[in-house]
Write a protein that holds these residues in place. Structure first.
Motif, mmCIF file in Angstrom:
data_model
loop_
_atom_site.group_PDB
_atom_site.id
_atom_site.type_symbol
_atom_site.label_atom_id
_atom_site.label_comp_id
_atom_site.label_asym_id
_atom_site.label_seq_id
_atom_site.Cartn_x
_atom_site.Cartn_y
_atom_site.Cartn_z
ATOM 1 N N ASN A 28 0.821 -1.220 0.000
ATOM 2 C CA ASN A 28 0.000 0.000 0.000
ATOM 3 C C ASN A 28 0.852 1.266 0.000
ATOM 4 O OD1 ASN A 28 -2.431 -1.451 0.029
ATOM 5 N ND2 ASN A 28 -2.419 -1.586 2.267
ATOM 6 N N PHE A 67 -9.277 7.954 9.947
ATOM 7 C CA PHE A 67 -9.921 6.645 10.005
ATOM 8 C C PHE A 67 -10.208 6.129 8.592
ATOM 9 C CE2 PHE A 67 -11.171 8.897 13.909
ATOM 10 C CZ PHE A 67 -10.627 8.051 14.852
ATOM 11 N N THR A 68 -9.153 6.048 7.798
ATOM 12 C CA THR A 68 -9.282 5.696 6.387
ATOM 13 C C THR A 68 -9.789 4.274 6.152
ATOM 14 O OG1 THR A 68 -6.932 5.078 6.346
ATOM 15 C CG2 THR A 68 -7.509 7.318 5.662
ATOM 16 N N GLU A 69 -9.679 3.435 7.176
ATOM 17 C CA GLU A 69 -10.189 2.063 7.048
ATOM 18 C C GLU A 69 -11.403 1.826 7.950
ATOM 19 O OE1 GLU A 69 -6.984 -0.674 7.667
ATOM 20 O OE2 GLU A 69 -5.834 0.041 5.932
ATOM 21 N N SER A 102 -7.623 13.063 12.669
ATOM 22 C CA SER A 102 -7.986 11.637 12.612
ATOM 23 C C SER A 102 -8.820 11.365 11.381
ATOM 24 C CB SER A 102 -8.763 11.239 13.875
ATOM 25 O OG SER A 102 -7.936 11.314 15.011
ATOM 26 N N ALA A 134 -4.204 7.822 10.306
ATOM 27 C CA ALA A 134 -4.726 7.486 8.972
ATOM 28 C C ALA A 134 -5.634 6.274 9.138
ATOM 29 C CB ALA A 134 -3.584 7.219 8.005
ATOM 30 N N SER A 135 -5.102 5.084 8.963
ATOM 31 C CA SER A 135 -5.898 3.882 9.223
ATOM 32 C C SER A 135 -5.977 3.606 10.722
ATOM 33 C CB SER A 135 -5.295 2.679 8.500
ATOM 34 O OG SER A 135 -4.047 2.327 9.074
ATOM 35 N N GLY A 136 -4.932 4.004 11.433
ATOM 36 C CA GLY A 136 -4.899 3.803 12.881
ATOM 37 C C GLY A 136 -4.240 2.515 13.313
ATOM 38 N N GLY A 137 -3.818 1.699 12.363
ATOM 39 C CA GLY A 137 -3.206 0.417 12.700
ATOM 40 C C GLY A 137 -1.974 0.558 13.570
ATOM 41 N N SER A 138 -1.116 1.504 13.238
ATOM 42 C CA SER A 138 0.124 1.700 13.986
ATOM 43 C C SER A 138 -0.166 2.171 15.410
ATOM 44 C CB SER A 138 1.009 2.721 13.267
ATOM 45 O OG SER A 138 2.211 2.920 13.970
ATOM 46 N N LYS A 142 -12.063 -1.249 13.726
ATOM 47 C CA LYS A 142 -10.892 -1.725 14.473
ATOM 48 C C LYS A 142 -10.729 -0.964 15.789
ATOM 49 C CE LYS A 142 -7.827 -0.945 11.246
ATOM 50 N NZ LYS A 142 -6.514 -0.832 10.558
#
Length: 203
Positions: free
Chosen positions: A65, A122-124, A120, A93-97, A128
């Motif tokens: 990605n 929250f692209t995904e 924030s 972004a996605s917040g995964g990290s 989660k």
């Protein structure tokens, strides 16, 4: 002529101090990567607390990605057991990290975990974060209204919106009247006063 930069840091801190129950002596601010270290140090200086850092170790041999995937988050800092850890970053972004860091902090025995981000996205989606909140990985997430947010976000029990409209209005009004913006740029004393009142149980 130079451009003046205004930061929402103090606005975020005011709301956090008012809303949350914490022992200032047990707070540690966490930078989720080396790029956010100055921000974490600013927060920590206000609280006169410690700073911790997570170093993102990436796999440079591949791209997923558009970026090198994170292999691990290596923690550098004080023991987190029974601490109130506050993770601060500029953007989610996605917040995964951010959630990976929160998970690691919880495994290290932190009592509470708060997340703070200026923007924030929250692209995904929010799922989660909902799942992570239900699992107890973090207690609250503070973020400003300085960018678009899904209306559903306001319904989330873990989300604390920091309204920066009054601050932006003060800046515009002061500039329009050719007033001094020095006080608007530095609200450090107000934060220190709030923290002192918090310690004394007066807030």
């Amino acid at each position: 002529m130079s451009f003046e930069n205004f930061y929402p840091t103090n606005t975020i801190l005011k709301q956090f101090i008012k809303n949350e129950d914490f022992d200032s002596n047990e707070v540690i601010f966490i930078s989720p990567d080396t790029g956010a270290m100055d921000r974490a140090r600013y927060y920590a200086n206000m609280f006169q607390s410690d700073v911790g850092l997570f170093h993102k170790r990436r796999d440079l041999s591949m791209v997923v990605n558009g970026k090198n995937p994170i292999v691990a988050h290596e923690y550098l800092g004080k023991n987190l057991k029974d601490k109130t850890a506050i993770v601060v970053d500029d953007i989610i972004a996605s917040g995964g990290s951010m959630l990976d860091v929160a998970n690691d902090i919880k495994k290290r025995g932190a009592n509470k975990v708060y997340l703070i981000a200026t923007f924030s996205m929250f692209t995904e989606g929010l799922e989660k974060f909902n799942d992570a909140f239900k699992e107890g990985l973090f207690d609250s997430l503070y973020s400003t209204n300085l960018t678009y947010a899904d209306p559903e976000l306001d319904k989330m029990p873990w989300y604390k919106k920091v309204d920066c409209a009054p601050y932006a209005s003060d800046i515009i009004d002061t500039l329009n009247k050719s007033g001094s913006i020095s006080e608007l740029k530095n609200g450090k004393q107000k934060i220190l006063t709030m923290l002192d009142k918090k310690k004394k149980g007066e807030l």
